[in-house]
Write an enzyme that holds these catalytic residues in place. Structure first.
Site, short mmCIF file in Angstrom:
data_model
loop_
_atom_site.label_atom_id
_atom_site.label_comp_id
_atom_site.label_asym_id
_atom_site.label_seq_id
_atom_site.Cartn_x
_atom_site.Cartn_y
_atom_site.Cartn_z
CG ASP A 182 -5.07 -4.07 -1.52
OD1 ASP A 182 -4.11 -3.31 -1.80
OD2 ASP A 182 -5.17 -5.22 -1.99
CG HIS A 183 -1.01 0.48 0.22
ND1 HIS A 183 -0.56 -0.76 0.55
CD2 HIS A 183 -0.03 1.04 -0.52
CE1 HIS A 183 0.65 -0.93 0.03
NE2 HIS A 183 1.00 0.14 -0.63
CG HIS A 245 -0.71 -5.04 -2.58
ND1 HIS A 245 -1.73 -4.49 -1.83
CD2 HIS A 245 0.39 -4.96 -1.80
CE1 HIS A 245 -1.26 -4.09 -0.66
NE2 HIS A 245 0.03 -4.37 -0.61
#
Ligand code: BG6
Length: 495
Positions: A182-183, A245
């Site tokens: 999950d960047h 996010h």
């Protein structure tokens, strides 16, 4: 520590994510001296490309989106790095591709020492199972310590399919080999939330229901769906942004202090938050969730098309490009404190921020009229752009009368530090080092789906009547304002 020999294998190497993020991040890591000398970057994709074309594609990516400039100032360094790049054309669903890939990795890799291998699956979700099975069958995941793979989101489309996907992955590999990315977790400012909360004595004592009135989490984007209609139509804002996010941000704001910064300890504390989120019942979905879709509008003075006019989007698409959600965390710390989440495409500004709104003072002792402009304390953690932290408080306006006015105290990342690395740099390096702290564990992913699943189910059952319901370049549908107005609150203007 970074292993002395590493091979990075990018599935989907000719794709958008590889070009925009992965290749620039790898080159920047190399330039910063974070990668070992023995490094190979191997692109795999269905697209026909000769090795020189892949080098050119990568050079273009690093030059336009990285921090160094291989075409110009950095040409010599690039020349050395480009020797480590190679390309294997192949169909990811064909076992034969993996036989060739295996031979190729042997051929280009260091002699003697067995390198660590990170397989990065930057591919459409339907390919993930097949790639992992094929890797395992070709013996490419045999070394549990050295072989691992990174899976991009979306990880399933609901809790059930995520569980199913896990059964397949964990049937062929070890949990320690699976890196679910999950960047947002790699963003410096997101990580800084932990430092802010747990390395300062000042804030934690007021970080609870006694002092906090509510929390707002906003992730707004100005971009539309661009050329990603094919993927986005099946996803929508809730699956694309909220499930991952935004809920990660919620976890970091709401979690209890970890005992140690160890992967499992931090992840346990986050899962506790998701488990404490009060389940949204089907009857309450319309009270706590709002969806929107942008129609044509104006952004920075230019006309932009509506979502339904974008490529690969259905003319009567019911996919949401905006989602807002009111959540409550049923635990001791957060009893009665709502968390309002919102995200959307084609909003007036690109902003990711968390706004913690404190309760008003219990008694206002100032003369009447002094505090007309009074606004309760607000702490804004700005994730991007203009990364920083802002605290709003009251000050006395200079002059003969006692008049209060809200003012702001600001911390600016740019002023204090050098440009931070991109999130993908941080996460790629962690995957290379075998540190999973900033990656998602299976139970976290599943718990996050459980939060949004009832909303997604209710939405699927009753398609929206009035899409599009917000014009591009505005802050979303009117219903999102009503969501807060019902509680006597409003969305705060991003700073
Ligand atoms: C991705 C989503 O995960 O995050 C995209 O799939 C979105 O739709 C992107 O645009 C936003 O990331 P960032 O880093 O630009 O905030």
């Amino acid at each position: 520590t970074v292993p002395s020999a590493v091979q990075l294998i990018l599935f989907g190497a000719a794709g958008d994510l590889a070009h925009r993020k992965l290749i620039p991040a790898l080159y920047d890591l190399h330039r910063e001296g974070h990668l070992p000398d023995e490094v190979d970057v191997v692109g795999v994709d269905l697209q026909e490309m000769d090795p020189a074309a892949f080098v050119e594609f990568s050079c273009d990516a690093a030059d336009s989106l990285g921090r160094f400039f291989p075409r110009d100032a950095d040409a010599d360094n690039w020349a050395a790095f480009s020797e480590r790049l190679s390309y294997v054309q192949g169909d990811a669903t064909e076992p034969e591709t993996y036989a060739r890939l295996g031979e190729h990795l042997e051929k280009v890799g260091p002699k003697g020492e067995r390198p660590h291998r990170v397989f990065y699956l930057s591919v459409a979700p339907f390919l993930v199972e097949s790639i992992v099975k094929n890797l395992a069958e070709a013996g490419l995941l045999d070394d549990v310590e050295r072989d691992r793979f990174v899976v991009e989101k979306p990880f399933g489309r609901d809790a059930e399919s995520a569980r199913q996907l896990d059964r397949v992955l964990l049937g062929t590999a070890d949990e320690g080999q699976v890196y679910r990315i999950d960047h947002y977790l790699g963003k410096e400012t997101v990580q800084n939330l932990l430092a802010f909360r747990f390395a300062n004595a000042l804030f934690e004592p007021v970080w609870d229901a006694r002092y906090v009135d509510h929390v707002q989490i906003t992730v707004s984007e100005t971009v539309g769906v661009e050329h990603r209609g094919g993927y986005y139509e099946g996803a929508g804002a809730m699956r694309d942004m909220v499930q991952n996010h935004l809920l990660q941000l919620l976890c970091l704001v709401a979690m209890e202090p970890p005992v140690a910064f160890k992967a499992d300890e931090v992840r346990n504390k986050k899962v506790d938050v998701l488990r404490a989120v009060r389940p949204v019942t089907r009857e309450r979905v319309h009270e706590v969730a709002v969806r929107g879709q942008y129609g044509e509008g104006f952004l920075r003075g230019e006309r932009v098309p509506g979502y339904r006019e974008e490529p690969k989007v259905a003319k009567r698409s019911a996919t949401e490009t905006y989602a807002a959600l009111k959540l409550e965390v049923d635990n001791w710390r957060w009893h009665g404190v709502p968390f309002y989440l919102r995200t959307g495409k084609r909003m007036p500004r690109r902003v990711s921020e968390i706004s913690v709104q404190f309760r008003p003072v219990p008694h206002r002792a100032f003369p009447s009229g002094a505090d007309e402009a009074f606004q309760p304390n607000r702490l804004v953690l700005r994730i991007q752009p203009d990364e920083g932290i802002v605290l709003r408080f009251q000050a006395k306006r200079p002059g003969p009368q006692m008049l209060l006015q809200p003012v702001a105290m600001r911390f600016d990342y740019d002023e204090a530090f050098d440009t931070p690395p991109d999130a993908y740099e941080t996460l790629l390096l962690d995957a290379i080092r075998g540190d999973a702290t900033l990656f998602m564990r299976a139970d976290q992913v599943e718990a996050a789906w459980q939060v949004v699943d009832p909303v997604l189910e209710a939405w699927a059952e009753s398609p929206p009547a009035e899409f599009p319901n917000y014009a591009a370049g505005t802050w979303g549908p009117a219903a999102a304002d009503r969501l807060l107005a019902r509680d006597g609150r409003s969305w705060s203007e991003p700073l």
